[in-house]
Scaffold this motif. Structure first.
Motif, PDB file in Angstrom:
ATOM      1  N   ILE A  93      19.987  35.709  28.030  1.00 18.92           N
ATOM      2  CA  ILE A  93      20.278  36.501  29.232  1.00 18.92           C
ATOM      3  C   ILE A  93      18.992  37.142  29.752  1.00 18.92           C
ATOM      4  CG2 ILE A  93      21.522  38.507  30.139  1.00 18.92           C
ATOM      5  CD1 ILE A  93      23.319  36.114  29.566  1.00 18.92           C
ATOM      6  N   ALA A  94      18.184  37.665  28.849  1.00 19.81           N
ATOM      7  CA  ALA A  94      16.932  38.316  29.246  1.00 19.81           C
ATOM      8  C   ALA A  94      15.954  37.327  29.878  1.00 19.81           C
ATOM      9  CB  ALA A  94      16.284  38.981  28.030  1.00 19.81           C
ATOM     10  N   LEU A  95      16.048  36.055  29.484  1.00 20.36           N
ATOM     11  CA  LEU A  95      15.105  35.043  29.967  1.00 20.36           C
ATOM     12  C   LEU A  95      15.772  34.035  30.903  1.00 20.36           C
ATOM     13  CD1 LEU A  95      13.160  34.333  26.644  1.00 20.36           C
ATOM     14  CD2 LEU A  95      12.299  35.534  28.661  1.00 20.36           C
ATOM     15  N   LYS A  96      16.852  34.453  31.563  1.00 23.13           N
ATOM     16  CA  LYS A  96      17.597  33.505  32.403  1.00 23.13           C
ATOM     17  C   LYS A  96      16.768  32.959  33.571  1.00 23.13           C
ATOM     18  CE  LYS A  96      19.830  37.305  34.930  1.00 23.13           C
ATOM     19  NZ  LYS A  96      21.151  37.917  35.267  1.00 23.13           N
ATOM     20  N   ALA A  97      15.750  33.716  33.968  1.00 25.08           N
ATOM     21  CA  ALA A  97      14.909  33.250  35.070  1.00 25.08           C
ATOM     22  C   ALA A  97      13.695  32.470  34.570  1.00 25.08           C
ATOM     23  CB  ALA A  97      14.450  34.441  35.915  1.00 25.08           C
ATOM     24  N   ALA A  98      13.503  32.419  33.256  1.00 28.33           N
ATOM     25  CA  ALA A  98      12.332  31.739  32.695  1.00 28.33           C
ATOM     26  C   ALA A  98      12.603  30.248  32.522  1.00 28.33           C
ATOM     27  CB  ALA A  98      11.956  32.370  31.355  1.00 28.33           C
ATOM     28  N   GLU A  99      11.556  29.476  32.547  1.00 29.34           N
ATOM     29  CA  GLU A  99      11.683  28.028  32.415  1.00 29.34           C
ATOM     30  C   GLU A  99      11.430  27.570  30.981  1.00 29.34           C
ATOM     31  OE1 GLU A  99       9.079  26.152  35.162  1.00 29.34           O
ATOM     32  OE2 GLU A  99      10.191  26.787  36.957  1.00 29.34           O
ATOM     33  N   ASN A 100      12.110  26.490  30.633  1.00 28.65           N
ATOM     34  CA  ASN A 100      11.847  25.788  29.375  1.00 28.65           C
ATOM     35  C   ASN A 100      12.000  26.695  28.154  1.00 28.65           C
ATOM     36  OD1 ASN A 100      11.303  23.373  28.083  1.00 28.65           O
ATOM     37  ND2 ASN A 100       9.084  23.672  28.102  1.00 28.65           N
ATOM     38  N   VAL A 101      13.149  27.352  28.053  1.00 29.18           N
ATOM     39  CA  VAL A 101      13.459  28.212  26.910  1.00 29.18           C
ATOM     40  C   VAL A 101      14.649  27.605  26.165  1.00 29.18           C
ATOM     41  CG1 VAL A 101      14.185  30.503  26.153  1.00 29.18           C
ATOM     42  CG2 VAL A 101      12.602  30.267  28.071  1.00 29.18           C
ATOM     43  N   HIS A 102      14.505  27.415  24.858  1.00 28.02           N
ATOM     44  CA  HIS A 102      15.551  26.778  24.066  1.00 28.02           C
ATOM     45  C   HIS A 102      15.799  27.564  22.789  1.00 28.02           C
ATOM     46  CE1 HIS A 102      15.315  23.331  26.788  1.00 28.02           C
ATOM     47  NE2 HIS A 102      13.996  23.500  26.723  1.00 28.02           N
TER      48      HIS A 102
ATOM     49  N   PHE B 110      21.110  25.031  23.236  1.00 24.42           N
ATOM     50  CA  PHE B 110      21.527  25.808  22.070  1.00 24.42           C
ATOM     51  C   PHE B 110      21.923  24.817  20.983  1.00 24.42           C
ATOM     52  CE2 PHE B 110      21.411  29.341  24.805  1.00 24.42           C
ATOM     53  CZ  PHE B 110      21.561  30.506  24.064  1.00 24.42           C
ATOM     54  N   ASP B 111      21.036  24.642  20.012  1.00 31.00           N
ATOM     55  CA  ASP B 111      21.289  23.690  18.929  1.00 31.00           C
ATOM     56  C   ASP B 111      21.546  24.480  17.654  1.00 31.00           C
ATOM     57  OD1 ASP B 111      21.594  21.395  17.557  1.00 31.00           O
ATOM     58  OD2 ASP B 111      19.497  20.752  17.646  1.00 31.00           O
ATOM     59  N   ARG B 112      22.639  24.153  16.952  1.00 32.41           N
ATOM     60  CA  ARG B 112      23.010  24.886  15.747  1.00 32.41           C
ATOM     61  C   ARG B 112      22.858  23.986  14.525  1.00 32.41           C
ATOM     62  NH1 ARG B 112      26.206  29.466  14.130  1.00 32.41           N
ATOM     63  NH2 ARG B 112      26.212  30.139  16.306  1.00 32.41           N
ATOM     64  N   LEU B 113      22.157  24.494  13.500  1.00 31.71           N
ATOM     65  CA  LEU B 113      21.988  23.774  12.246  1.00 31.71           C
ATOM     66  C   LEU B 113      22.774  24.504  11.161  1.00 31.71           C
ATOM     67  CD1 LEU B 113      18.125  23.094  12.243  1.00 31.71           C
ATOM     68  CD2 LEU B 113      19.948  21.759  13.315  1.00 31.71           C
ATOM     69  N   GLN B 114      23.775  23.836  10.585  1.00 35.32           N
ATOM     70  CA  GLN B 114      24.547  24.437   9.499  1.00 35.32           C
ATOM     71  C   GLN B 114      23.882  24.042   8.185  1.00 35.32           C
ATOM     72  OE1 GLN B 114      28.813  23.981   9.662  1.00 35.32           O
ATOM     73  NE2 GLN B 114      29.060  24.563   7.524  1.00 35.32           N
ATOM     74  N   VAL B 115      22.972  24.883   7.735  1.00 35.62           N
ATOM     75  CA  VAL B 115      22.198  24.603   6.535  1.00 35.62           C
ATOM     76  C   VAL B 115      21.666  25.917   5.989  1.00 35.62           C
ATOM     77  CG1 VAL B 115      20.076  24.237   7.865  1.00 35.62           C
ATOM     78  CG2 VAL B 115      20.290  23.215   5.599  1.00 35.62           C
ATOM     79  N   ASP B 116      21.532  26.001   4.673  1.00 36.03           N
ATOM     80  CA  ASP B 116      20.905  27.165   4.060  1.00 36.03           C
ATOM     81  C   ASP B 116      19.411  27.119   4.375  1.00 36.03           C
ATOM     82  OD1 ASP B 116      19.689  28.971   2.102  1.00 36.03           O
ATOM     83  OD2 ASP B 116      21.652  28.969   1.123  1.00 36.03           O
ATOM     84  N   ILE B 117      18.841  28.265   4.731  1.00 34.27           N
ATOM     85  CA  ILE B 117      17.413  28.325   5.065  1.00 34.27           C
ATOM     86  C   ILE B 117      16.567  27.772   3.920  1.00 34.27           C
ATOM     87  CG2 ILE B 117      15.544  29.837   5.843  1.00 34.27           C
ATOM     88  CD1 ILE B 117      17.704  31.869   6.640  1.00 34.27           C
ATOM     89  N   GLN B 118      17.055  27.925   2.703  1.00 41.70           N
ATOM     90  CA  GLN B 118      16.334  27.468   1.521  1.00 41.70           C
ATOM     91  C   GLN B 118      16.035  25.977   1.576  1.00 41.70           C
ATOM     92  OE1 GLN B 118      17.747  29.117  -2.159  1.00 41.70           O
ATOM     93  NE2 GLN B 118      17.251  27.305  -3.331  1.00 41.70           N
TER      94      GLN B 118
END
Length: 471
Positions: free
Chosen positions: A198-207, A231-239
């Motif tokens: 929302i804060a960067l809605k006017a910015a380009e190329n933000v993912h 918005f890409d979601r990875l279901q994985v433990d950070i480890q």
């Protein structure tokens, strides 16, 4: 006692299995086939069972017809699913050296003399370090409307205030910029990424790349399906996450910014390792002039463009980390193996034994603020997400376990010092990677007892390729 003939307790319900489950003190409620008395799971209980059922070798909690085993194993829900390309077991776990095995000793088992000795070591290690943090509670215009919406309850307001302050601190550090990929560790529902978007809605190329090991309900990702941002979601433990192999990062080739709200205990260390360890390709033979660099001249940050081609990125190229902002919590859930500040501790003459003690004692910083009579239990889940209302304290964190050896005020002070020492190890690690770091109170203790924000930005005029070499 008079009861229904078919109530599921005294007798099986109509059309349901006639097997009595002793543990539950009732009949099985599974629906049976036409003309059958027992369900498939309890078919062996019937004298007229035609085929033998055996425990499933993948999960003995359920059974399967013996002659149908091969077919069942192909579709069994307990069958291990193929690991995604970005899964590399224990890649961020740290070394598990045998000579660093720690004997678990609870605080309650220690004598007053032992505690006094530990406190002396703690205060000696902190000499010359800044343990008094600056209060820097900020806000951001992106959350102005929800912060002034009376429909939100107290709990919602507390989360919104924290998210607003995190964004406000990021804005001051120029961490809200176009041409970036934001990685939210321990993302939960993904609300922090939502507000950054929302804060960067006017910015380009933000993912956005959202990392969460658990399956999460009521995710906010769906609100942005039609947005220009991914918005890409990875279901994985950070480890086990190798960011170099994350499809979104390989595709976009953008500098990344790591964020997290209440990244619990060891998850913070795992996230730092994820960003900075193993952060180069196995065949990194490109000349330096052709590598992507992040220049720090005034105004240059906004001019960074994505890598125009993904050719050659399959083996995983070096990530450019433009900064991070992580709200810390639950230091009592830290782990020596994962901890990134081992070198810092050793320089202070400390090792895994002292770390284990300080890690446990860190819970004193917040346990004195809670009602002593409340039931506080520790769940087995090690790395919590940011959607929890409270962060469980261990049983030994309760004040009455010290049998009056210290006042509540003294314990809280020692607990805060333990947290600061652990955090300074993280600061040292980031400074060795070429970053300017800070710890600040980003919100008040009445909003969250865990109110410290860790931030880091690249040092001015620091060559990013040199600063991120693995140590």
């Amino acid at each position: 006692m008079e009861g229904s003939v078919a109530d599921g307790v005294l007798a099986p319900l109509s059309g349901r299995c006639a097997f009595y489950v002793a543990k539950k003190k009732r009949y099985c409620k599974m629906i049976v086939g036409s003309g059958k008395t027992f369900c498939g799971e309890h078919a062996n209980a019937g004298e007229d069972s035609e085929k033998k059922r055996i425990p499933c070798p993948l999960d003995p909690k359920h059974t399967v017809y013996e002659d149908n085993l091969a077919k069942h194993l192909k579709k069994c829900n307990s069958k291990e699913k193929p690991k995604p390309i970005y899964y590399v077991k224990d890649i961020n776990a740290g070394s598990a050296s045998e000579d660093e095995t720690i004997e678990e000793i609870t605080i309650a088992e220690r004598s007053k003399e032992e505690l006094d000795e530990l406190i002396v070591k703690l205060k000696t290690a902190l000499k010359g370090l800044n343990t008094k943090l600056v209060e820097n509670t900020l806000s951001h215009s992106a959350l102005h409307e929800p912060l002034n919406d009376p429909k939100n309850g107290d709990s919602a307001f507390k989360h919104l205030k924290q998210q607003a302050s995190i964004l406000g601190n990021m804005e001051v550090l120029e961490l809200l910029s176009p041409n970036r990929c934001y990685i939210e560790f321990g993302a939960g529902k993904g609300k922090l990424s939502h507000w950054i978007h929302i804060a960067l809605k006017a910015a380009e190329n933000v993912h956005f790349l959202l990392v969460e090991r658990s399956s999460t309900r009521f995710k906010v990702d769906g609100k942005h399906k039609n947005a220009d941002s991914t918005f890409d979601r990875l279901q994985v433990d950070i480890q086990h996450l190798d960011l170099r192999k994350a499809p979104l990062l390989r595709e976009k080739g953008l500098p990344v910014i790591g964020v997290g709200k209440h990244l619990c205990g060891a998850a913070t260390d795992l996230a730092l390792r994820c960003l900075f360890e193993h952060n180069c390709s196995d065949e990194d033979d490109e000349p330096p002039t052709k590598r992507v660099k992040l220049h720090h001249n005034e105004g240059a940050c906004d001019d960074i463009k994505p890598v125009p081609s993904t050719k050659g990125r399959e083996i995983g190229k070096k990530l450019i980390v433009s900064g991070l902002a992580i709200a810390l919590c639950c230091h009592h859930r830290c782990d020596w193996r994962h901890y990134v500040g081992k070198e810092f501790f050793r320089q202070k003459g400390l090792g895994p034994e002292e770390f284990a003690a300080f890690q446990r004692m860190s819970s004193w910083a917040t346990c004195g603020m809670r009602k002593f009579g409340s039931k506080i239990t520790e769940k087995p889940n090690e790395h919590k997400t940011n959607d929890e209302e409270e962060h469980e304290m261990s049983e030994e964190a309760l004040p009455d376990t010290l049998n009056g050896l210290m006042s509540v005020e003294d314990r809280e002070q020692i607990g805060r010092l333990c947290k600061r020492l652990i955090d300074h190890g993280r600061l040292y690690y980031l400074q060795q990677k070429g970053f300017e770091t800070s710890l600040k109170y980003y919100t008040s203790r009445d909003v969250s007892l865990e109110n410290v924000l860790l931030t880091a930005v690249p040092k001015a005029n620091q060559n990013r390729d040199e600063s991120q070499q693995p140590s």
